[in-house]
Enzyme design. Structure first.
Site, mmCIF file in Angstrom:
data_model
loop_
_atom_site.group_PDB
_atom_site.id
_atom_site.type_symbol
_atom_site.label_atom_id
_atom_site.label_comp_id
_atom_site.label_asym_id
_atom_site.label_seq_id
_atom_site.Cartn_x
_atom_site.Cartn_y
_atom_site.Cartn_z
ATOM 1 N N ARG A 250 19.304 -26.798 -21.103
ATOM 2 C CA ARG A 250 19.797 -27.903 -21.926
ATOM 3 C C ARG A 250 18.652 -28.881 -22.116
ATOM 4 O O ARG A 250 17.735 -28.961 -21.303
ATOM 5 C CB ARG A 250 20.949 -28.618 -21.226
ATOM 6 C CG ARG A 250 22.200 -27.766 -21.059
ATOM 7 C CD ARG A 250 23.370 -28.652 -20.651
ATOM 8 N NE ARG A 250 24.529 -27.876 -20.267
ATOM 9 C CZ ARG A 250 25.443 -27.411 -21.117
ATOM 10 N NH1 ARG A 250 25.323 -27.630 -22.407
ATOM 11 N NH2 ARG A 250 26.480 -26.724 -20.684
ATOM 12 N N GLY A 277 25.607 -28.156 -29.888
ATOM 13 C CA GLY A 277 24.304 -28.810 -29.770
ATOM 14 C C GLY A 277 23.196 -27.892 -30.273
ATOM 15 O O GLY A 277 22.339 -28.302 -31.066
ATOM 16 N N THR A 304 30.085 -20.409 -27.164
ATOM 17 C CA THR A 304 30.678 -21.506 -26.414
ATOM 18 C C THR A 304 31.903 -21.025 -25.681
ATOM 19 O O THR A 304 32.860 -20.556 -26.284
ATOM 20 C CB THR A 304 31.044 -22.734 -27.291
ATOM 21 O OG1 THR A 304 32.171 -23.372 -26.715
ATOM 22 C CG2 THR A 304 31.390 -22.357 -28.701
ATOM 23 N N ILE A 305 31.812 -21.134 -24.386
ATOM 24 C CA ILE A 305 32.920 -20.704 -23.537
ATOM 25 C C ILE A 305 34.150 -21.569 -23.811
ATOM 26 O O ILE A 305 35.281 -21.140 -23.644
ATOM 27 C CB ILE A 305 32.479 -20.766 -22.056
ATOM 28 C CG1 ILE A 305 33.350 -19.894 -21.193
ATOM 29 C CG2 ILE A 305 32.438 -22.182 -21.554
ATOM 30 C CD1 ILE A 305 32.747 -19.607 -19.864
ATOM 31 N N ASP A 306 33.917 -22.806 -24.283
ATOM 32 C CA ASP A 306 35.029 -23.731 -24.541
ATOM 33 C C ASP A 306 35.783 -23.410 -25.832
ATOM 34 O O ASP A 306 36.814 -24.011 -26.105
ATOM 35 C CB ASP A 306 34.506 -25.176 -24.635
ATOM 36 C CG ASP A 306 33.991 -25.698 -23.312
ATOM 37 O OD1 ASP A 306 34.185 -25.009 -22.306
ATOM 38 O OD2 ASP A 306 33.399 -26.793 -23.300
ATOM 39 N N GLY A 350 36.097 -27.296 -19.985
ATOM 40 C CA GLY A 350 36.579 -27.821 -21.261
ATOM 41 C C GLY A 350 36.325 -29.311 -21.310
ATOM 42 O O GLY A 350 37.159 -30.109 -20.900
ATOM 43 N N ARG A 460 32.125 -18.626 -15.672
ATOM 44 C CA ARG A 460 31.068 -18.609 -16.673
ATOM 45 C C ARG A 460 30.010 -17.529 -16.429
ATOM 46 O O ARG A 460 29.330 -17.097 -17.356
ATOM 47 C CB ARG A 460 30.395 -19.986 -16.645
ATOM 48 C CG ARG A 460 29.876 -20.412 -17.957
ATOM 49 C CD ARG A 460 29.508 -21.855 -17.946
ATOM 50 N NE ARG A 460 28.301 -22.139 -17.197
ATOM 51 C CZ ARG A 460 27.591 -23.254 -17.349
ATOM 52 N NH1 ARG A 460 27.991 -24.158 -18.220
ATOM 53 N NH2 ARG A 460 26.522 -23.478 -16.643
HETATM 54 N N1 LIG Z 1 21.767 -32.940 -32.338
HETATM 55 C C1 LIG Z 1 20.858 -32.116 -31.878
HETATM 56 N N2 LIG Z 1 19.751 -31.864 -32.605
HETATM 57 C C2 LIG Z 1 18.827 -31.011 -32.151
HETATM 58 N N3 LIG Z 1 18.930 -30.330 -30.996
HETATM 59 C C3 LIG Z 1 20.000 -30.556 -30.237
HETATM 60 C C4 LIG Z 1 21.029 -31.457 -30.636
HETATM 61 N N4 LIG Z 1 21.994 -31.460 -29.682
HETATM 62 C C5 LIG Z 1 21.571 -30.619 -28.730
HETATM 63 N N5 LIG Z 1 20.394 -30.075 -29.054
HETATM 64 C C6 LIG Z 1 19.628 -29.110 -28.258
HETATM 65 O O1 LIG Z 1 20.370 -27.892 -28.199
HETATM 66 C C7 LIG Z 1 20.289 -27.312 -26.900
HETATM 67 C C8 LIG Z 1 21.658 -27.015 -26.359
HETATM 68 O O2 LIG Z 1 22.531 -28.143 -26.486
HETATM 69 P P1 LIG Z 1 23.757 -28.386 -25.474
HETATM 70 O O3 LIG Z 1 23.228 -28.483 -24.089
HETATM 71 O O4 LIG Z 1 24.559 -29.475 -26.011
HETATM 72 O O5 LIG Z 1 24.529 -27.010 -25.482
HETATM 73 P P2 LIG Z 1 25.447 -26.351 -26.589
HETATM 74 O O6 LIG Z 1 24.618 -25.617 -27.551
HETATM 75 O O7 LIG Z 1 26.369 -27.368 -27.159
HETATM 76 O O8 LIG Z 1 26.213 -25.265 -25.718
HETATM 77 P P3 LIG Z 1 27.389 -25.488 -24.639
HETATM 78 O O9 LIG Z 1 28.612 -24.922 -25.266
HETATM 79 O O10 LIG Z 1 26.953 -24.744 -23.456
HETATM 80 O O11 LIG Z 1 27.492 -26.965 -24.388
HETATM 81 C C9 LIG Z 1 19.507 -28.296 -26.043
HETATM 82 O O12 LIG Z 1 18.194 -27.804 -25.859
HETATM 83 C C10 LIG Z 1 19.517 -29.584 -26.822
HETATM 84 O O13 LIG Z 1 18.348 -30.348 -26.648
HETATM 85 O O1 LIG Z 2 27.158 -27.517 -15.767
HETATM 86 P P1 LIG Z 2 26.714 -27.382 -17.170
HETATM 87 O O2 LIG Z 2 25.694 -26.350 -17.399
HETATM 88 O O3 LIG Z 2 26.327 -28.693 -17.758
HETATM 89 O O4 LIG Z 2 27.962 -26.878 -18.014
HETATM 90 C C1 LIG Z 2 29.198 -27.494 -18.015
HETATM 91 C C2 LIG Z 2 29.690 -27.658 -19.403
HETATM 92 O O5 LIG Z 2 29.677 -26.463 -20.131
HETATM 93 C C3 LIG Z 2 30.802 -26.421 -21.014
HETATM 94 O O6 LIG Z 2 31.628 -25.376 -20.619
HETATM 95 C C4 LIG Z 2 30.358 -26.110 -22.408
HETATM 96 O O7 LIG Z 2 29.620 -27.123 -22.949
HETATM 97 C C5 LIG Z 2 31.510 -27.762 -20.852
HETATM 98 O O8 LIG Z 2 32.896 -27.689 -20.965
HETATM 99 C C6 LIG Z 2 31.084 -28.150 -19.471
HETATM 100 O O9 LIG Z 2 31.158 -29.537 -19.269
HETATM 101 MG MG LIG Z 3 27.854 -28.453 -26.211
#
Ligand SMILES: Nc1ncnc2c1ncn2[C@@H]1O[C@H](COP(=O)(O)OP(=O)(O)OP(=O)(O)O)[C@@H](O)[C@H]1O
Ligand SMILES: O=P(O)(O)OC[C@H]1O[C@](O)(CO)[C@@H](O)[C@@H]1O
Ligand SMILES: [Mg+2]
Length: 534
Positions: A250, A277, A304-306, A350, A460
């Site tokens: 992340r 993200g 996304t697991i959610d 979630g 997960r």
């Molecule tokens: N608005 C954004 N613009 C550009 N990059 C982003 C943005 N939001 C998140 N990222 C980048 O995307 C990557 C993953 O984001 P995030 O940790 O939120 O997980 P996610 O893709 O939403 O998956 P998850 O379902 O596990 O949360 C990170 O490296 C983060 O820096």
């Molecule tokens: O411990 P980590 O890697 O931040 O992941 C937890 C998060 O992952 C998710 O399952 C997906 O974003 C969220 O519901 C939860 O808060």
């Molecule tokens: Mg996310």
């Protein structure tokens, strides 16, 4: 400029879940576990448990329904919104016939050409579409209609999206292509299945230069994280294990730096697996590539697991997560059933969407109370959760609760902390409810034996189940077909059981949440028999 420190960076902000009254967002900061904090908590709970507003008006406030052409205008706008960005929007490139064929091992009969040839090869026509919405609601008061139908008459409008699959013409020379795969965000069952299918499909097109970027976007800029060469042989067995063969992370990242890296590495196709993200990042990378007029296809695969990505039936890993969560629920049930006044409490992932908790509760049939972020609830007092638990203990001798991580956050301490990606770090809803229950039963002098299970990371880390493995296979293959077809800034999904391509901005404009007016939530309530708690 680093994303984390750039306030102007396109940040994915979770809007308030539907059905939640704005007065629920209370920002008093205190721990509910000491006596004075408990009083403060009780005050907040009182404020928070105002009746939920029920809206029945059409949500399409942006449409002027008095305009006789509103439908045509809406559809025109829809087609523009869902048009798939293509590399020929910025570059003058001529397509070539695709080497991909269903019957690769057989010689094409001499008399086969035109449409017959397309059928022989198994191509999808560029004008093929899948219908996104298939229910015609007769009234805006019908369950689930509120978010779906249009205008005072609750009209149905055709909403078409582009069908996914191999095209007969491609925009890249396979032998010259360098393709890269990156997995971002948290883990999710099925990541390895998708990586594997992308590699297999690229191989079938004839791509030899395939690499993995390690540990998410970080792999583009962090020194010492070298690319991993990928081939059919390397990925052959990776689906047998959970996790990500490439690693995840992340946070961090700077779009300009990432695109510099894409350019320096001479990547032509980038497959980005991640959630909201990650897709926001993928869209920003796509836009920057366009600005620089690079011939690069950026293709997302929603992970996304959610299950919190808009428009899709489901995302891969979700089904496995629900199945795995059931093991925890079963264990909690056995404990609760076997104890005198047993209470089983299971917390599931979630952050802002309660899909895992809702589906696990529905699937198990053993849950008496399901608590999700989208539906506010009261813990104390008349009609509160504790009162209901007392009743369950009295009537059937035990009780089962399934709580989503983000449920009841308005009742908990807010830390304002965020993780490396800027996502809020939530207070622990499971521990909070656990302590409230223990304290309550002690106070009223009724013995209660509570067993709390938090299977979060076990759920997960496992490998994809059978149905997720199929979904991963299709999404991975379609991602490659989309790249060869010349699209960029798209993601691959399943809508109404059909596999489609969607422009990234349309799927990340908000996180998908459980609609408290949906039939699925109604079914959950029917199954658990829980009251409103308000
Ligand atoms: N608005 C954004 N613009 C550009 N990059 C982003 C943005 N939001 C998140 N990222 C980048 O995307 C990557 C993953 O984001 P995030 O940790 O939120 O997980 P996610 O893709 O939403 O998956 P998850 O379902 O596990 O949360 C990170 O490296 C983060 O820096
Ligand atoms: O411990 P980590 O890697 O931040 O992941 C937890 C998060 O992952 C998710 O399952 C997906 O974003 C969220 O519901 C939860 O808060
Ligand atoms: Mg996310």
């Amino acid at each position: 400029m680093a994303l984390a420190s750039n306030p102007k960076a396109l940040r994915f902000i979770a809007p308030k879940p539907p059905g939640r009254n704005s007065s629920m967002n209370i920002s008093v900061s205190c721990l509910p576990h000491s006596k004075s904090n408990l009083r403060e908590y009780e005050k907040r709970e009182k404020e928070a448990s105002l009746p939920v507003e029920v809206k029945l008006s059409s949500p399409r406030k942006d449409i002027d329904f008095s305009d006789p052409n509103w439908k045509a205008k809406f559809q025109d706008d829809w087609d523009k919104r869902f048009r798939l960005p293509h590399i020929t929007d910025i570059l003058d490139i001529k397509p070539k016939p695709s080497p991909f064929s269903l019957k690769k091992s057989r010689t094409v009969p001499e008399d086969l050409n035109g449409d017959a040839l397309d059928t022989w090869n198994g191509y999808v026509n560029n004008d093929d579409r899948a219908l996104l919405k298939v229910i015609k609601y007769a009234s805006p008061t019908s369950a689930g209609a509120e978010a779906e139908c249009f205008g005072p008459d609750c009209s149905w409008i055709e909403q078409w999206v582009h069908r996914a699959g191999p095209r007969k013409e491609i925009y890249y020379e396979p032998k010259e292509v360098k393709a890269a795969i990156v997995t971002c965000g948290g883990l999710c069952p099925g990541l390895n299945d998708v990586i594997r299918q992308i590699v297999f499909t690229l191989d079938i097109y004839g791509v030899k230069n395939i690499v993995g970027i390690r540990f998410g976007y970080r792999g583009f800029f962090e020194k010492g994280l070298d690319e991993v060469p990928l081939s059919r042989k390397v990925v052959e067995n990776i689906n047998l294990a959970g996790g990500s063969f490439l690693g995840v992370s992340r946070g961090g990242g700077n779009i300009s730096e990432i695109v510099d890296s894409i350019q320096a590495r001479r990547i032509d196709m980038l497959f980005i697996l991640g959630g909201n993200g990650t897709h926001a990042g993928a869209q920003a990378v796509h836009e920057e590539c366009r600005r620089r007029k690079l011939k690069v296809s950026i293709i997302g695969v929603p992970k996304t697991i959610d299950n919190d990505i808009l428009l899709m039936d489901r995302t891969f890993g979700f089904d496995t997560a629900v199945e795995e969560a059931l093991r925890a629920i079963n264990s909690a049930y056995i404990e609760a059933r076997s104890a005198y006044h047993g209470i089983g409490l299971v917390k599931l992932m979630g952050r802002s969407s309660g899909f895992i908790a809702m589906h696990a509760s529905l699937s198990s049939g053993q849950i008496d109370v399901c608590l999700i972020p989208e539906v506010p609830f009261k813990v104390d007092g008349p009609n509160g959760l504790l009162e209901h638990l007392e009743r369950l203990i009295q009537d059937k001798g035990f009780a089962m609760i399934c709580i989503a991580e983000g449920a009841g956050q308005e009742l908990l301490q807010k830390s304002n902390a965020t993780d490396a990606s800027g996502n809020p770090v939530l207070s622990d809803s499971g521990v909070f409810i656990q302590q409230k229950i223990k304290r309550h039963f002690k106070e009223i002098g009724v013995p209660a034996d509570l067993k709390y299970i938090d299977p979060t990371y076990m759920v997960r880390a496992c490998r994809a189940n059978a149905s997720d493995a199929i979904l991963c296979t299709v999404l991975g293959q379609n991602a490659v077909h989309g790249a060869f077809a010349g699209f960029s800034g798209i993601t691959s999904g399943v809508c109404n059981t059909h596999y489609v391509y969607l422009p990234i901005p349309e799927v990340i404009s908000a996180p998908r949440t459980v609609d408290p007016n949906s039939r699925m939530w109604h079914r959950t309530l029917t199954s658990t028999g829980q009251p409103d708690f308000i």
